[in-house]
Motif scaffolding. Structure first.
Motif, PDB file in Angstrom:
ATOM      1  N   UNK A   6     129.544  74.967  42.541  1.00 19.45           N
ATOM      2  CA  UNK A   6     128.886  76.256  42.594  1.00 19.45           C
ATOM      3  C   UNK A   6     128.215  76.426  44.141  1.00 19.45           C
ATOM      4  N   UNK A   7     128.595  75.611  45.345  1.00 16.13           N
ATOM      5  CA  UNK A   7     127.807  75.725  46.309  1.00 16.13           C
ATOM      6  C   UNK A   7     127.892  77.203  46.760  1.00 16.13           C
ATOM      7  N   UNK A   8     129.306  77.565  46.953  1.00 14.14           N
ATOM      8  CA  UNK A   8     129.362  78.601  47.858  1.00 14.14           C
ATOM      9  C   UNK A   8     128.980  79.851  47.307  1.00 14.14           C
ATOM     10  N   UNK A   9     129.103  79.925  45.692  1.00 13.28           N
ATOM     11  CA  UNK A   9     128.521  80.937  44.941  1.00 13.28           C
ATOM     12  C   UNK A   9     126.871  81.142  45.136  1.00 13.28           C
ATOM     13  N   UNK A  10     126.275  79.833  44.953  1.00 10.86           N
ATOM     14  CA  UNK A  10     124.991  79.975  45.383  1.00 10.86           C
ATOM     15  C   UNK A  10     124.479  80.244  46.598  1.00 10.86           C
ATOM     16  N   UNK A  11     124.986  80.048  47.432  1.00  9.19           N
ATOM     17  CA  UNK A  11     124.667  80.250  49.053  1.00  9.19           C
ATOM     18  C   UNK A  11     124.905  81.855  49.230  1.00  9.19           C
ATOM     19  N   UNK A  12     126.218  82.393  48.561  1.00  3.89           N
ATOM     20  CA  UNK A  12     126.311  83.734  48.785  1.00  3.89           C
ATOM     21  C   UNK A  12     125.261  84.589  47.958  1.00  3.89           C
ATOM     22  N   UNK A  13     124.734  84.140  47.084  1.00  2.00           N
ATOM     23  CA  UNK A  13     123.657  84.909  46.077  1.00  2.00           C
ATOM     24  C   UNK A  13     122.380  84.639  47.011  1.00  2.00           C
ATOM     25  N   UNK A  14     121.886  83.708  47.633  1.00  2.92           N
ATOM     26  CA  UNK A  14     120.932  83.410  48.272  1.00  2.92           C
ATOM     27  C   UNK A  14     120.939  84.404  49.546  1.00  2.92           C
ATOM     28  N   UNK A  15     122.137  84.353  50.254  1.00  4.01           N
ATOM     29  CA  UNK A  15     122.360  85.384  51.542  1.00  4.01           C
ATOM     30  C   UNK A  15     122.006  86.778  51.013  1.00  4.01           C
ATOM     31  N   UNK A  16     122.538  87.103  49.892  1.00  2.00           N
ATOM     32  CA  UNK A  16     122.804  88.455  49.601  1.00  2.00           C
ATOM     33  C   UNK A  16     121.353  89.053  49.074  1.00  2.00           C
ATOM     34  N   UNK A  17     120.135  88.189  49.021  1.00  2.00           N
ATOM     35  CA  UNK A  17     118.836  88.561  48.826  1.00  2.00           C
ATOM     36  C   UNK A  17     118.374  89.240  50.085  1.00  2.00           C
ATOM     37  N   UNK A  18     118.971  89.268  51.258  1.00  2.00           N
ATOM     38  CA  UNK A  18     118.387  89.651  52.371  1.00  2.00           C
ATOM     39  C   UNK A  18     119.274  91.205  52.640  1.00  2.00           C
ATOM     40  N   UNK A  19     118.713  91.927  53.440  1.00  2.00           N
ATOM     41  CA  UNK A  19     119.551  93.273  53.705  1.00  2.00           C
ATOM     42  C   UNK A  19     120.789  92.605  54.370  1.00  2.00           C
ATOM     43  N   UNK A  20     121.891  93.713  54.195  1.00  2.00           N
ATOM     44  CA  UNK A  20     123.403  93.565  54.794  1.00  2.00           C
ATOM     45  C   UNK A  20     122.977  94.135  56.189  1.00  2.00           C
ATOM     46  N   UNK A  21     123.931  93.722  57.083  1.00  2.00           N
ATOM     47  CA  UNK A  21     125.281  93.135  56.864  1.00  2.00           C
ATOM     48  C   UNK A  21     124.858  91.584  56.948  1.00  2.00           C
ATOM     49  N   UNK A  22     125.626  90.840  56.186  1.00  2.00           N
ATOM     50  CA  UNK A  22     125.744  89.327  56.375  1.00  2.00           C
ATOM     51  C   UNK A  22     126.702  88.776  56.880  1.00  2.00           C
ATOM     52  N   UNK A  23     126.550  87.819  57.662  1.00  2.00           N
ATOM     53  CA  UNK A  23     127.531  86.992  58.472  1.00  2.00           C
ATOM     54  C   UNK A  23     128.039  85.628  57.921  1.00  2.00           C
ATOM     55  N   UNK A  24     129.419  85.704  57.552  1.00  2.00           N
ATOM     56  CA  UNK A  24     129.958  84.579  56.820  1.00  2.00           C
ATOM     57  C   UNK A  24     131.028  83.886  57.735  1.00  2.00           C
ATOM     58  N   UNK A  25     130.585  82.673  58.057  1.00  2.00           N
ATOM     59  CA  UNK A  25     131.359  81.949  59.118  1.00  2.00           C
ATOM     60  C   UNK A  25     132.284  81.109  58.151  1.00  2.00           C
ATOM     61  N   UNK A  26     133.663  81.167  58.248  1.00  2.00           N
ATOM     62  CA  UNK A  26     134.461  80.241  57.479  1.00  2.00           C
ATOM     63  C   UNK A  26     135.320  79.612  58.425  1.00  2.00           C
ATOM     64  N   UNK A  27     135.124  78.298  57.810  1.00  2.00           N
ATOM     65  CA  UNK A  27     135.934  77.314  58.668  1.00  2.00           C
ATOM     66  C   UNK A  27     137.205  76.742  58.285  1.00  2.00           C
TER      67      UNK A  27
END
Length: 170
Positions: free
Chosen positions: A16-37
């Motif tokens: 559940x790491x990624x889902x939790x991280x996405x929830x935490x980031x989404x608490x801030x105003x968009x746009x959000x940056x997602x760096x995928x490796x």
């Protein structure tokens, strides 16, 4: 401007790491940056990447950085919420490319040392299982463990994810 801080989320596969991280980031105003490796080196991985992109809500800007994570982080505007997912795949990419892991980890640690916004970094905890049976896998496990320790030391907050539940470590 949002507070500049580094949050590190660790856990096993499908914890559940990624889902939790996405929830935490989404608490801030968009746009959000997602760096995928991740790299789509086969059909199954290409499907996974496509599924993850499709699941993300509007407001995400995805940057693919399988190797130049430091450069991608440097390009993020100040104050912008950032999610890096994940350090384990990034490290794997460098290992398989034959790069100097210590040098790459030092560069990454420097880039993460002074977050310019709310930054969230995801990595797998790979040291809880048996000792791998081959030298390459042991080299990877050891390098991942050292990298996780370095990032955790820099982070303002560290969570360990278990069955979708965050355990606050730091």
């Amino acid at each position: 401007m949002p507070e500049a801080k580094l949050t590190f989320l660790l856990g096993g596969a499908r914890s559940g790491k990624s889902a939790q991280a996405e929830r935490l980031v989404a608490a801030y105003p968009a746009p959000w940056i997602y760096i995928a490796t991740a790299q789509s080196l086969d059909d199954e991985m290409a499907e996974r990447i496509a599924m993850h992109r499709a699941q993300r809500a509007e407001g995400w800007i995805t940057i693919d950085a399988p190797l130049d994570l430091v450069g991608a982080i440097g390009d993020v505007p100040d104050g912008r919420p950032l999610l890096v997912d994940c350090l384990t795949l990034w490290l794997t990419n460098h290992l398989l490319a034959g790069h100097d892991l210590e040098q790459e980890c030092e560069r990454l640690e420097s880039a993460l040392a002074a977050p310019r916004g709310p930054w969230f970094v995801v990595a797998n905890e790979v040291g809880l299982g048996i000792v791998p049976d081959n030298a390459l896998a042991r080299k990877f496990r050891d390098a991942a463990g050292r990298l996780n320790q370095r990032v955790a030391a820099r982070a303002n907050s560290v969570s360990f994810m278990v069955a979708g539940l965050p355990l606050q470590v730091k």
